[in-house]
Design a protein around this motif. Structure first.
Motif, PDB file in Angstrom:
ATOM      1  N   PHE A 130      12.679  76.226   6.017  1.00 22.59           N
ATOM      2  CA  PHE A 130      13.093  75.308   6.969  1.00 22.59           C
ATOM      3  C   PHE A 130      14.217  74.468   6.774  1.00 22.59           C
ATOM      4  O   PHE A 130      15.003  74.371   7.714  1.00 22.59           O
ATOM      5  N   GLY A 131      14.246  73.933   5.482  1.00 25.06           N
ATOM      6  CA  GLY A 131      15.570  73.201   5.193  1.00 25.06           C
ATOM      7  C   GLY A 131      16.823  74.086   5.250  1.00 25.06           C
ATOM      8  O   GLY A 131      18.062  73.575   5.905  1.00 25.06           O
ATOM      9  N   ALA A 132      16.810  75.106   4.923  1.00 23.05           N
ATOM     10  CA  ALA A 132      18.038  76.148   4.884  1.00 23.05           C
ATOM     11  C   ALA A 132      18.414  76.565   6.339  1.00 23.05           C
ATOM     12  O   ALA A 132      19.466  76.553   7.126  1.00 23.05           O
ATOM     13  N   LEU A 133      17.246  76.712   7.264  1.00 22.73           N
ATOM     14  CA  LEU A 133      17.506  76.939   8.681  1.00 22.73           C
ATOM     15  C   LEU A 133      17.930  75.676   9.386  1.00 22.73           C
ATOM     16  O   LEU A 133      18.908  75.905  10.296  1.00 22.73           O
ATOM     17  N   ALA A 134      17.413  74.620   9.044  1.00 24.24           N
ATOM     18  CA  ALA A 134      18.129  73.254   9.830  1.00 24.24           C
ATOM     19  C   ALA A 134      19.549  73.147   9.425  1.00 24.24           C
ATOM     20  O   ALA A 134      20.280  72.638  10.313  1.00 24.24           O
ATOM     21  N   ALA A 135      20.031  73.337   8.160  1.00 23.83           N
ATOM     22  CA  ALA A 135      21.404  73.193   7.730  1.00 23.83           C
ATOM     23  C   ALA A 135      22.441  74.041   8.754  1.00 23.83           C
ATOM     24  O   ALA A 135      23.300  73.739   9.159  1.00 23.83           O
ATOM     25  N   LEU A 136      21.919  75.237   8.810  1.00 22.96           N
ATOM     26  CA  LEU A 136      22.608  76.290   9.800  1.00 22.96           C
ATOM     27  C   LEU A 136      22.735  75.705  10.952  1.00 22.96           C
ATOM     28  O   LEU A 136      23.729  75.826  11.773  1.00 22.96           O
ATOM     29  N   ALA A 137      21.499  75.124  11.738  1.00 29.85           N
ATOM     30  CA  ALA A 137      21.867  74.435  13.042  1.00 29.85           C
ATOM     31  C   ALA A 137      22.542  73.288  12.993  1.00 29.85           C
ATOM     32  O   ALA A 137      23.352  73.143  14.125  1.00 29.85           O
ATOM     33  N   PHE A 138      22.460  72.389  11.883  1.00 27.73           N
ATOM     34  CA  PHE A 138      23.280  71.236  11.940  1.00 27.73           C
ATOM     35  C   PHE A 138      24.658  71.510  12.000  1.00 27.73           C
ATOM     36  O   PHE A 138      25.593  70.683  12.698  1.00 27.73           O
ATOM     37  N   ARG A 139      25.084  72.754  11.503  1.00 25.16           N
ATOM     38  CA  ARG A 139      26.778  73.089  11.687  1.00 25.16           C
ATOM     39  C   ARG A 139      27.158  73.392  12.630  1.00 25.16           C
ATOM     40  O   ARG A 139      28.333  73.405  12.891  1.00 25.16           O
ATOM     41  N   LEU A 140      26.245  73.545  13.635  1.00 27.18           N
ATOM     42  CA  LEU A 140      26.641  73.881  15.061  1.00 27.18           C
ATOM     43  C   LEU A 140      26.638  72.873  15.974  1.00 27.18           C
ATOM     44  O   LEU A 140      26.960  72.710  17.313  1.00 27.18           O
ATOM     45  N   LEU A 141      26.120  71.624  15.483  1.00 29.45           N
ATOM     46  CA  LEU A 141      26.028  70.403  16.490  1.00 29.45           C
ATOM     47  C   LEU A 141      27.566  69.916  16.704  1.00 29.45           C
ATOM     48  O   LEU A 141      28.269  69.562  15.817  1.00 29.45           O
ATOM     49  N   ALA A 142      27.710  69.380  17.949  1.00 27.57           N
ATOM     50  CA  ALA A 142      29.068  68.870  18.120  1.00 27.57           C
ATOM     51  C   ALA A 142      29.017  67.431  17.820  1.00 27.57           C
ATOM     52  O   ALA A 142      27.676  66.817  17.676  1.00 27.57           O
ATOM     53  N   PRO A 143      30.262  66.666  17.643  1.00 27.88           N
ATOM     54  CA  PRO A 143      29.802  65.273  17.249  1.00 27.88           C
ATOM     55  C   PRO A 143      29.010  64.546  18.635  1.00 27.88           C
ATOM     56  O   PRO A 143      29.223  64.621  19.724  1.00 27.88           O
ATOM     57  N   GLY A 144      28.331  63.656  17.989  1.00 31.25           N
ATOM     58  CA  GLY A 144      27.306  62.987  18.856  1.00 31.25           C
ATOM     59  C   GLY A 144      26.195  64.013  19.663  1.00 31.25           C
ATOM     60  O   GLY A 144      25.521  63.436  20.292  1.00 31.25           O
ATOM     61  N   GLY A 145      26.132  65.129  18.896  1.00 29.42           N
ATOM     62  CA  GLY A 145      24.977  66.223  19.157  1.00 29.42           C
ATOM     63  C   GLY A 145      23.638  65.571  18.621  1.00 29.42           C
ATOM     64  O   GLY A 145      23.645  64.912  17.901  1.00 29.42           O
ATOM     65  N   ARG A 146      22.718  66.317  19.246  1.00 32.25           N
ATOM     66  CA  ARG A 146      21.317  66.130  19.141  1.00 32.25           C
ATOM     67  C   ARG A 146      20.613  67.435  18.426  1.00 32.25           C
ATOM     68  O   ARG A 146      20.760  68.389  19.204  1.00 32.25           O
ATOM     69  N   LEU A 147      19.504  67.207  17.472  1.00 32.02           N
ATOM     70  CA  LEU A 147      18.997  68.547  17.085  1.00 32.02           C
ATOM     71  C   LEU A 147      17.487  67.956  17.354  1.00 32.02           C
ATOM     72  O   LEU A 147      17.045  67.072  16.778  1.00 32.02           O
TER      73      LEU A 147
END
Length: 683
Positions: free
Chosen positions: A549-566
């Motif tokens: 899950f950690g590696a997957l979440a890191a990939l998702a965080f990289r796609l967040l725009a400033p101020g974005g939410r996961l």
């Protein structure tokens, strides 16, 4: 128009058997645990006052007047009195405010030891963090606080059932203080004066009713009426009430505090009136400390437990905008290894640990017969063995019969509603139905956050989160799943709400390579939903939430725009909430994200936790701040490229989809997951 669930007998305005006594002046009810007396929110419909008024109106009383003079905590059961005429208020109010009403409670505690069988507790109560209270022993009352007795000052009178004729004399030493500070101040929350005087005085007399080993039942008679008085005073002397996590009580299926009796003078006649409520069976069961088989009582007992569980879903059922929700959630509702979901007029029963020869599985016919007696048009069955490896095809009749096993089958494709939004479900198509009901409130949150946002829905299954985002005003969305059947289903759900196919695209792809390619392409999203299965297998990869899950979440965080939410979720029982948060913090650091808020989200009310355990679903909403050095956000430092055309499909050849038809979501799939392990006990 949204149809209401068609099992109205499960969700009446008020159960007539809850009414203990009624005349022209008074109505006295036996409040179940879990119901608030009177909710302050105007839109709440599930408190006693609102429901009782609706019942009275339905009986023909247009005014349905109820005078509120007494409150019980939501999780306390028992006698609750209201006036039925305004003319009765003054006489009743005088008795409550003057402490002339005698209230008797029963509480279950552990560790009673060699304490005296009766005594008096005297404390000053002050507010504590987290909505709790703190008890400070009254000066000179140490022996009483340790349970040393006080038999010589009125306890014998109380034990003989006298009506406290001398209550005025016993109140003299505290009456002036209470009058000067204003009686009933604790109910109005005006605690400043009380704190200045050292807290609100709380006095409670107790008597041992029964003890078995380390467990005991106590009779409690409060002489004052302070917030959480009985709970905090017992906790202060080392006897927290069972089922009270706020004050450290032992594990129990509910808060074991019951308002057993109420005595006062009738407002019209002045005659003594006593109202009693029978002690719920949960108290005796807890005192016996013997594991009870909730299925041993047969169909009638299981049906009764199901109806009690349904009662706790009243607010969801009667909201008028939702026709599918969980009716029974395993041990959280006292029926372990079982779930029952309501879909309009039909029920779906899931049995866990129910493989051939597996011990401890609920008795199949007993459960199905009990469910059918709830009034459902038809009952479907899902069987989830402990050893998921036995499931080769989730659509086999032994695991998921295609047709209802009791009553009539539903149409092959059925539309249900959730917070007013339509979703297509298939009750007989494998172990899953097309929607995960435990995510209802998270979908509502996504809908609230989505206005003007660019949304990415990963492991999207049939796209329910995307439907919520589009309904909330998302300007664009990308919906990713590896299963061709699921992604086609998602498109149907989006088409049903009129989503623009050009702005809201669905992509058949393996999430990991898609995320890597999207980062290299510089794509950014304002809101990302990450709800992977606990385990998943494709022809090219395997995924385990516990390790990956950690590696997957890191990939998702990289796609967040400033101020974005996961929005990140897992229902892997091996991942505790604290560990899940650590995974996300580490993933954010790896991605170079500055997380400014990480908020735990509660489960819906229809998915109660098993006593002593965390909720099965862990949900966290993480918000990132201004851009930091995003490690690997783009191999070449590509800009965010908002609105880039590549965003509307799989990101070029680098995001090539996985093999067609490869299974994606384990038991979260219906037909598309032949080789997956089921999500144990979760959905």
């Amino acid at each position: 128009m949204i149809p209401r669930p068609s099992l109205p007998e499960l969700f009446p305005d008020f159960h007539p058997e809850w009414i203990l006594a009624e005349d022209a002046d008074l109505i006295v009810v036996d409040k179940p645990a879990g119901l608030s007396t009177h909710a302050p929110e105007a839109d709440r419909i599930d408190d006693v006052v609102t429901r009782l008024r609706a019942f009275l109106r339905g009986r023909g009383d247009a005014e349905a007047y109820l005078g509120i003079h007494q409150r019980l905590d939501r999780d306390t059961s028992g006698v609750l009195l209201f006036t039925r005429r305004r003319e009765a208020n003054a006489a009743v109010a005088r008795q409550f405010e003057g402490r002339a009403v005698q209230k008797t409670y029963v509480a279950a505690v552990s560790g009673f030891g060699d304490r005296a069988p009766r005594g008096t507790l005297r404390h000053r109560l002050v507010p504590a963090p987290g909505g709790a209270m703190r008890a400070i022993a009254e000066a000179g009352a140490g022996r009483e606080d340790r349970g040393a007795g006080r038999e010589d000052r009125g306890a014998r009178r109380e034990d003989r059932g006298a009506r406290r004729e001398d209550r005025s004399a016993r109140r003299e030493d505290r009456g002036a203080r209470r009058e000067d500070r204003g009686a009933g101040r604790e109910d109005r929350g005006a605690g400043g004066q009380e704190r200045a005087a050292g807290g609100a005085l709380a006095i409670t007399r107790y008597r041992l009713l029964e003890r078995r080993g380390d467990r005991a039942l106590l009779e409690l008679r409060p002489e004052t009426g302070r917030t959480h008085q009985l709970r905090v005073q017992l906790a202060a002397i080392g006897l927290p009430i069972a089922g009270d996590p706020l004050y450290g009580g032992a594990e129990a299926p509910r808060l074991l505090l019951h308002a057993a009796e109420l005595r006062l003078d009738h407002p019209a006649t002045g005659a003594a009136a006593t109202f009693r409520s029978q002690l719920p069976a949960a108290f005796e069961a807890w005192l016996a400390d013997a594991p009870a088989d909730p299925y041993a009582g047969g169909v009638a007992a299981v049906e009764r437990a199901m109806r009690e569980a349904a009662e706790r879903r009243y607010a969801v059922a009667r909201a008028g905008d939702t026709t599918a929700f969980r009716l029974v959630h395993g041990a959280g509702d006292g029926l372990p290894s079982l779930s029952v979901d309501l879909y309009g007029e039909h029920l779906v029963v899931a049995l866990f640990g129910a493989g051939e020869g597996e011990p401890g599985a609920p008795p199949r016919d007993v459960v199905l017969d009990a469910a059918h007696r709830l009034g459902a048009r038809g009952v479907y069955l899902k069987v989830r063995p402990k050893h998921a490896s036995v499931i080769v095809d989730a659509r086999r009749e032994e695991f998921a019969p295609r047709h209802a096993v009791r009553g009539e089958s539903a149409p092959e494709e059925l539309t249900i509603f959730e917070h007013g939004l339509p979703y297509k479900v298939r009750l007989g198509d494998g172990l899953s139905t097309g929607i995960f009901l435990d995510q209802r409130e998270n979908r509502r949150r996504v809908r609230e956050l989505a206005r003007g946002a660019r949304v990415l829905n990963l492991f999207a299954y049939t796209g329910a989160f995307t439907v919520a985002a589009v309904a909330g005003g998302a300007r664009e969305s990308v919906t990713i799943d590896v299963s061709r059947g699921a992604i086609a289903w998602a498109r149907e759900n989006l088409d049903a709400i009129g989503a623009d196919a050009a702005a809201h695209v669905v992509v058949e792809a393996d999430v990991f390579p898609w995320l890597k390619a999207a980062a290299q392409a510089g794509q950014r999203f304002d809101l990302i939903v990450l709800d992977p299965p606990s385990f998943a297998t494709t022809k090219k990869s395997r995924f385990s939430a516990a390790s990956d899950f950690g590696a997957l979440a890191a990939l998702a965080f990289r796609l967040l725009a400033p101020g974005g939410r996961l929005l990140a979720c897992t229902n892997h029982r091996g991942i505790a909430r604290a560990k899940f948060r650590r995974h996300l913090h580490e993933a954010a650091r790896e991605a170079g994200c500055d997380v400014v808020q990480m908020k735990d989200l509660p489960d819906p009310v229809d998915f109660p936790s098993e006593p002593g355990l965390e909720p099965h679903l862990k949900s966290v909403l993480a918000t990132v701040g201004a851009p930091a050095a995003r490690a690997g956000a783009s191999a070449k430092g590509a800009p965010a490229a908002k609105g880039a055309p590549a965003a509307k499909g799989a990101p070029a050849a680098k995001g090539a989809p996985a093999a067609k038809g490869a299974p994606a979501r384990g038991a979260r799939r219906g037909a598309a997951a032949p080789a997956r392990a089921p999500r144990r006990g979760a959905r």
